[in-house]
Scaffold this active site. Structure first.
Site, PDB file in Angstrom:
ATOM      1  N   LYS A 122       0.820  -1.212   0.000  1.00 40.19           N
ATOM      2  CA  LYS A 122       0.000   0.000   0.000  1.00 40.19           C
ATOM      3  C   LYS A 122       0.848   1.255   0.000  1.00 40.19           C
ATOM      4  O   LYS A 122       0.505   2.249  -0.617  1.00 40.19           O
ATOM      5  CB  LYS A 122      -0.910   0.027   1.238  1.00 40.19           C
ATOM      6  CG  LYS A 122      -2.102  -0.883   1.130  1.00 40.19           C
ATOM      7  CD  LYS A 122      -3.124  -0.497   2.194  1.00 40.19           C
ATOM      8  CE  LYS A 122      -4.387  -1.320   2.038  1.00 40.19           C
ATOM      9  NZ  LYS A 122      -5.392  -0.967   3.040  1.00 40.19           N
ATOM     10  N   LYS A 205      -5.141  -9.130  -6.992  1.00 38.56           N
ATOM     11  CA  LYS A 205      -6.351  -9.326  -6.191  1.00 38.56           C
ATOM     12  C   LYS A 205      -7.465  -8.369  -6.635  1.00 38.56           C
ATOM     13  O   LYS A 205      -7.190  -7.235  -6.992  1.00 38.56           O
ATOM     14  CB  LYS A 205      -5.975  -9.033  -4.722  1.00 38.56           C
ATOM     15  CG  LYS A 205      -6.988  -9.429  -3.708  1.00 38.56           C
ATOM     16  CD  LYS A 205      -6.556  -8.999  -2.300  1.00 38.56           C
ATOM     17  CE  LYS A 205      -6.758  -7.514  -2.075  1.00 38.56           C
ATOM     18  NZ  LYS A 205      -6.871  -7.128  -0.647  1.00 38.56           N
ATOM     19  N   LYS A 208     -11.341  -3.058  -3.703  1.00 40.64           N
ATOM     20  CA  LYS A 208     -12.210  -1.890  -3.754  1.00 40.64           C
ATOM     21  C   LYS A 208     -11.522  -0.727  -4.447  1.00 40.64           C
ATOM     22  O   LYS A 208     -12.170   0.145  -4.993  1.00 40.64           O
ATOM     23  CB  LYS A 208     -12.511  -1.410  -2.322  1.00 40.64           C
ATOM     24  CG  LYS A 208     -13.300  -2.348  -1.488  1.00 40.64           C
ATOM     25  CD  LYS A 208     -13.185  -1.903  -0.019  1.00 40.64           C
ATOM     26  CE  LYS A 208     -14.013  -2.786   0.882  1.00 40.64           C
ATOM     27  NZ  LYS A 208     -13.651  -2.617   2.291  1.00 40.64           N
TER      28      LYS A 208
END
Ligand code: AMP
Ligand code: TRP
Length: 342
Positions: A122, A205, A208
């Site tokens: 991230k 993956k 969202k």
């Protein structure tokens, strides 16, 4: 004491959570929510949380955070979480999460946090610009779980490392304070959908936050959108093989077979047997129909629930009260063990 012996003193209890940080995807549904519903029943006490304090580790617009919190709660309810059978609540209403999180910040080591792959992914090259909360997040997650002495945590594959860290924190706390107070929680990562992949790139993956909406199915997508996204999903030119072995080097194809299996409660082997030799022109529409059949009733129930946010808030308030009744004595005992004067 052996681990098995030390575990048996704890009530079988499930805890899991989802961040209210944007819309929910088919990955959240198959990898988490559907499995939360399956674990509800006589074998476990179940607690399901909307982890709002985790969401704010990255910027959230306040109005959108409120909406997203109610949306995650509505997705739990619409999918079959029964607020009588399970404790359904949002994290920030139970202040003990943050308090135990602080204690665990003092147990976890910086070296352990540096190994967390999700933070590295991230943060990327911008680690210096991330919030301190994003870095410390796995220690708050350990607090979420251990505040209830949860023995089992159903999660998708991507959370495995965080549940392992939770065990490390419990073990170090128990060791340092010469106690058996915290259980070593078992991650429950099973079924064909523990890692639902992106529809445009089968090596990533489904999330969202991915750039393009075409790479994910959202729980609130309508039937036409779901059909279009599956039709345009990236695949290869070959037909489906007759064994799973034949999908080894075909991540996109494997992902669609796994999604079909999870939605229809079958094994991927059974799906391959049924569709051996089928082309995408046959398989994709079948998959889209199945997804619509399963998701449409959930999304319409979510919409109905979201029309009455006050009712959702009442359910969360009531769940928070029940959660506090379990959490407060465990935090109190933790403080005593640590030597904090009460
Ligand atoms: P998050 O949306 O990151 O709060 O994730 C909530 C839960 O959904 C966690 O248990 C995740 O492991 C699970 N999850 C999220 N995305 C996926 C995915 N693509 N496949 C399987 N599980 C997922
Ligand atoms: N970290 C999880 C995620 O990003 C969400 C989460 C927070 C969680 N606390 C938890 C999951 C406790 C299971 C148990 O998906």
């Amino acid at each position: 004491m052996t681990e098995a012996a030390s575990q048996s003193q704890f009530t079988p209890r499930v805890f899991s959570g989802i961040k209210p940080s944007g819309g929910l995807t088919l990955g959240n549904y198959l990898g988490a929510i559907k499995r939360f519903v399956e674990m509800q029943g006589p074998d476990f006490e179940t607690l399901y949380c909307v982890v709002d304090l985790h969401a704010i580790t990255v910027w959230q617009d306040p109005a959108e955070l409120r909406t997203a919190t109610r949306e995650v709660a509505a997705s739990y309810l619409a999918s079959g979480i029964d607020p009588e059978k399970s404790i359904l609540f949002n994290q920030s209403q139970v202040s003990q999460h943050a308090e135990l999180g602080w204690i665990f910040n003092c147990v976890a080591r910086v070296g352990w946090m540096n190994r967390m792959t999700q933070f590295k992914e991230k943060a990327g090259k911008n680690a210096e610009k991330q919030s301190l909360g994003l870095y410390a997040y796995p220690s708050l997650m350990a607090a979420d779980i251990l505040l209830y002495h949860a023995t089992h945590v159903p999660v998708g594959e991507d959370q495995k490392q965080h549940v392992e860290l939770t065990r490390d924190i419990a073990a170090k706390f128990n060791h340092d304070y010469k106690t058996e107070f915290f259980p070593l929680t078992t991650p429950v990562i099973e079924g064909p959908a523990m890692r639902v992949m992106n529809l445009r790139d089968g090596t990533k993956k489904m999330s969202k936050s991915g750039e393009s909406d075409m790479e994910r199915i959202n729980m609130l997508d309508d039937a036409d959108t779901i059909a279009k996204k599956f039709r345009k999903a990236r695949t290869d030119p070959e037909a489906l093989p007759d064994t799973l072995d034949g999908l080894k080097e075909r991540p996109e194809a494997r992902n669609l077979v796994d999604i079909y299996a999870a939605l229809s409660d079958q094994s991927p082997e059974a799906v391959i047997t049924e569709y051996a030799g089928a082309g995408w022109g046959q398989f994709k529409p079948a998959l889209a129909d199945l997804a619509v059949e399963k998701l449409a009733p959930i999304s319409s129930e979510m919409q109905r629930l979201l029309d009455d946010p006050a009712e959702i808030d009442r359910i969360l308030a009531r769940g928070s009260e029940r959660a506090r009744a379990i959490a407060a004595p465990i935090l109190e005992r933790t403080y005593e063990i640590v030597g904090l004067v009460r």
